[in-house]
Design a protein around this motif. Structure first.
Motif, PDB file in Angstrom:
ATOM      1  N   ASP A  33      56.217  29.882 -29.297  1.00  0.00           N
ATOM      2  CA  ASP A  33      56.942  29.268 -30.406  1.00  0.00           C
ATOM      3  C   ASP A  33      55.990  29.166 -31.590  1.00  0.00           C
ATOM      4  O   ASP A  33      55.265  28.190 -31.737  1.00  0.00           O
ATOM      5  N   ILE A  34      55.980  30.189 -32.428  1.00  0.00           N
ATOM      6  CA  ILE A  34      55.003  30.290 -33.504  1.00  0.00           C
ATOM      7  C   ILE A  34      55.213  29.203 -34.562  1.00  0.00           C
ATOM      8  O   ILE A  34      54.244  28.673 -35.116  1.00  0.00           O
ATOM      9  N   GLU A  35      56.478  28.826 -34.825  1.00  0.00           N
ATOM     10  CA  GLU A  35      56.715  27.776 -35.820  1.00  0.00           C
ATOM     11  C   GLU A  35      56.196  26.428 -35.333  1.00  0.00           C
ATOM     12  O   GLU A  35      55.587  25.676 -36.092  1.00  0.00           O
ATOM     13  N   HIS A  36      56.441  26.129 -34.073  1.00  0.00           N
ATOM     14  CA  HIS A  36      55.945  24.879 -33.504  1.00  0.00           C
ATOM     15  C   HIS A  36      54.421  24.850 -33.532  1.00  0.00           C
ATOM     16  O   HIS A  36      53.816  23.828 -33.902  1.00  0.00           O
ATOM     17  N   ALA A  37      53.796  25.967 -33.145  1.00  0.00           N
ATOM     18  CA  ALA A  37      52.335  26.028 -33.149  1.00  0.00           C
ATOM     19  C   ALA A  37      51.790  25.854 -34.565  1.00  0.00           C
ATOM     20  O   ALA A  37      50.796  25.144 -34.778  1.00  0.00           O
ATOM     21  N   HIS A  38      52.433  26.479 -35.527  1.00  0.00           N
ATOM     22  CA  HIS A  38      51.994  26.361 -36.924  1.00  0.00           C
ATOM     23  C   HIS A  38      52.087  24.912 -37.385  1.00  0.00           C
ATOM     24  O   HIS A  38      51.169  24.382 -38.035  1.00  0.00           O
ATOM     25  N   HIS A  39      53.180  24.255 -37.039  1.00  0.00           N
ATOM     26  CA  HIS A  39      53.366  22.847 -37.431  1.00  0.00           C
ATOM     27  C   HIS A  39      52.307  21.963 -36.781  1.00  0.00           C
ATOM     28  O   HIS A  39      51.677  21.122 -37.459  1.00  0.00           O
ATOM     29  N   ARG A  40      52.067  22.157 -35.473  1.00  0.00           N
ATOM     30  CA  ARG A  40      51.101  21.321 -34.764  1.00  0.00           C
ATOM     31  C   ARG A  40      49.687  21.510 -35.318  1.00  0.00           C
ATOM     32  O   ARG A  40      48.943  20.537 -35.509  1.00  0.00           O
ATOM     33  N   LEU A  41      49.313  22.756 -35.572  1.00  0.00           N
ATOM     34  CA  LEU A  41      47.951  23.001 -36.045  1.00  0.00           C
ATOM     35  C   LEU A  41      47.775  22.602 -37.506  1.00  0.00           C
ATOM     36  O   LEU A  41      46.655  22.277 -37.920  1.00  0.00           O
ATOM     37  N   THR A  42      48.860  22.587 -38.254  1.00  0.00           N
ATOM     38  CA  THR A  42      48.797  22.010 -39.597  1.00  0.00           C
ATOM     39  C   THR A  42      48.511  20.520 -39.508  1.00  0.00           C
ATOM     40  O   THR A  42      47.641  19.983 -40.215  1.00  0.00           O
ATOM     41  N   ARG A  43      49.230  19.834 -38.610  1.00  0.00           N
ATOM     42  CA  ARG A  43      49.025  18.397 -38.422  1.00  0.00           C
ATOM     43  C   ARG A  43      47.611  18.095 -37.916  1.00  0.00           C
ATOM     44  O   ARG A  43      47.065  17.016 -38.191  1.00  0.00           O
ATOM     45  N   ARG A  44      47.038  19.038 -37.186  1.00  0.00           N
ATOM     46  CA  ARG A  44      45.706  18.820 -36.615  1.00  0.00           C
ATOM     47  C   ARG A  44      44.580  19.315 -37.531  1.00  0.00           C
ATOM     48  O   ARG A  44      43.423  19.379 -37.121  1.00  0.00           O
ATOM     49  N   GLY A  45      44.921  19.692 -38.737  1.00  0.00           N
ATOM     50  CA  GLY A  45      43.908  19.978 -39.744  1.00  0.00           C
ATOM     51  C   GLY A  45      43.274  21.344 -39.672  1.00  0.00           C
ATOM     52  O   GLY A  45      42.217  21.564 -40.284  1.00  0.00           O
ATOM     53  N   LEU A  46      43.891  22.318 -38.981  1.00  0.00           N
ATOM     54  CA  LEU A  46      43.312  23.652 -38.895  1.00  0.00           C
ATOM     55  C   LEU A  46      43.727  24.553 -40.055  1.00  0.00           C
ATOM     56  O   LEU A  46      43.314  25.710 -40.124  1.00  0.00           O
ATOM     57  N   LYS A  47      44.557  24.036 -40.953  1.00  0.00           N
ATOM     58  CA  LYS A  47      44.922  24.708 -42.201  1.00  0.00           C
ATOM     59  C   LYS A  47      45.382  26.154 -41.975  1.00  0.00           C
ATOM     60  O   LYS A  47      44.823  27.104 -42.553  1.00  0.00           O
ATOM     61  N   PRO A  48      46.393  26.342 -41.133  1.00  0.00           N
ATOM     62  CA  PRO A  48      46.826  27.717 -40.846  1.00  0.00           C
ATOM     63  C   PRO A  48      47.427  28.397 -42.068  1.00  0.00           C
ATOM     64  O   PRO A  48      48.089  27.771 -42.891  1.00  0.00           O
ATOM     65  N   HIS A  49      47.168  29.705 -42.179  1.00  0.00           N
ATOM     66  CA  HIS A  49      47.785  30.518 -43.206  1.00  0.00           C
ATOM     67  C   HIS A  49      49.272  30.701 -42.853  1.00  0.00           C
ATOM     68  O   HIS A  49      49.734  30.302 -41.784  1.00  0.00           O
ATOM     69  N   GLU A  50      50.006  31.351 -43.718  1.00  0.00           N
ATOM     70  CA  GLU A  50      51.433  31.555 -43.477  1.00  0.00           C
ATOM     71  C   GLU A  50      51.665  32.474 -42.278  1.00  0.00           C
ATOM     72  O   GLU A  50      50.811  33.294 -41.922  1.00  0.00           O
ATOM     73  N   ILE A  51      52.815  32.324 -41.648  1.00  0.00           N
ATOM     74  CA  ILE A  51      53.222  33.201 -40.556  1.00  0.00           C
ATOM     75  C   ILE A  51      53.661  34.537 -41.143  1.00  0.00           C
ATOM     76  O   ILE A  51      54.466  34.574 -42.083  1.00  0.00           O
ATOM     77  N   ILE A  52      53.116  35.622 -40.602  1.00  0.00           N
ATOM     78  CA  ILE A  52      53.496  36.939 -41.112  1.00  0.00           C
ATOM     79  C   ILE A  52      53.942  37.829 -39.951  1.00  0.00           C
ATOM     80  O   ILE A  52      53.423  37.731 -38.839  1.00  0.00           O
TER      81      ILE A  52
END
Length: 282
Positions: free
Chosen positions: A87-106
């Protein structure tokens, strides 16, 4: 959130030679080979629990330029980790909350030169400053993910562990444990080896993060991916196969893990310290 280590990226100067080296080393052919329009060529070797992706410059383009700069500045070797998720959207949201500053999903697509099949995936990259300098991606396969080929006798069947050097073990514990959510299975200081070990389990393999004791460290310096330990069912057959293939290999010896035996590949691995291991089924 993370289902395992989907693949490791090894940057090499030229794809044909690199593929030949790793076909001989692993005892198996690549499962996927492709050329991209932006100047890159890849060969993917999938084993039971992960994959090794060779990547090299090919022709002209921005990717060829970037890969050339990496090879010139750092030399060939292991450069990136790509963790799998369903679940790439969930992972992106979680890692954003955890401060890993993910780039956009491509989205991405590749067509195999071996089979003409096409595979599709989506991915994002975390900020290098938040992952101690190791290029770290999350990937969700959409369609066409290659399955590993059957392993011939003496061939590599899986990756036992990957070794990461860190000058800051507490930072590594926070990154891989708290932020990426991997299972911290061991945190042990071994004075006899002058090393602190942190073992993180994911998807049937181990990330072994090590800190050398008694050395001067800059705690703000980057981590580095150091080496790989490949698993085989028949260590003697693998040893004989590599000797016949002209590799410089050590003698067989007892491993640190109870019930294991190992040998070392001394060179010819594109700057990747490499160990082979087998485990007593008992």
């Amino acid at each position: 959130m993370i289902t395992g280590l989907d693949h490791i990226v090894l940057v090499c100067p030229e794809i044909v030679t690199g593929t030949a080296v790793y076909s001989a080393l692993l005892g198996r052919a690549p499962d996927w080979q492709s050329v991209s329009g932006d100047g890159g060529a890849t060969a993917l070797f999938r084993v039971s629990n992960t994959a090794l992706e060779l990547m090299a410059p090919h022709g002209d383009g921005p990717l060829a330029e970037r890969l050339g700069e990496i090879i010139t500045d750092e030399g060939p070797g292991l450069k990136s980790l790509a963790f799998g998720t369903q679940d790439i959207e969930h992972a992106h949201h979680r890692l954003t909350r955890r401060g890993l500053k993910p780039h956009e999903i491509i989205p991405a697509e590749s067509q195999s030169e071996i089979s003409d099949e096409t595979r599709n995936w989506r991915r994002f990259r975390c900020a290098d400053a938040e992952t101690a300098g190791i290029k770290t991606f999350l990937i969700e396969h959409v369609s066409g993910a290659p399955e590993p080929l059957d392993a011939p006798e003496g061939a590599v069947t899986g990756l036992d562990h990957i070794v990461i050097n860190t000058p800051n073990p507490d930072r590594a514990a926070a990154l891989y444990g708290a932020r990426l959510g991997l299972d911290l299975a061991l945190d042990r200081t071994a004075p006899e080896w002058k090393t602190r070990f942190l073992f993180f389990r994911t998807g049937g393999l181990t990330l072994e993060v090590i800190n050398r004791l008694g050395e001067a460290h800059d705690a703000s310096a980057n981590d580095t991916i150091w080496g790989l330990t490949w698993e085989v069912d028949d260590l003697e057959a693998a040893h004989e196969r590599l000797l016949d293939g002209g590799f410089d290999v050590s003698e067989l010896r007892t491993g640190r893990k109870p019930g294991s035996r190992v040998f070392t590949i001394r060179n010819g691995t594109l700057n990747v310290p490499t160990l082979f291991i087998s485990h007593d089924p008992k």
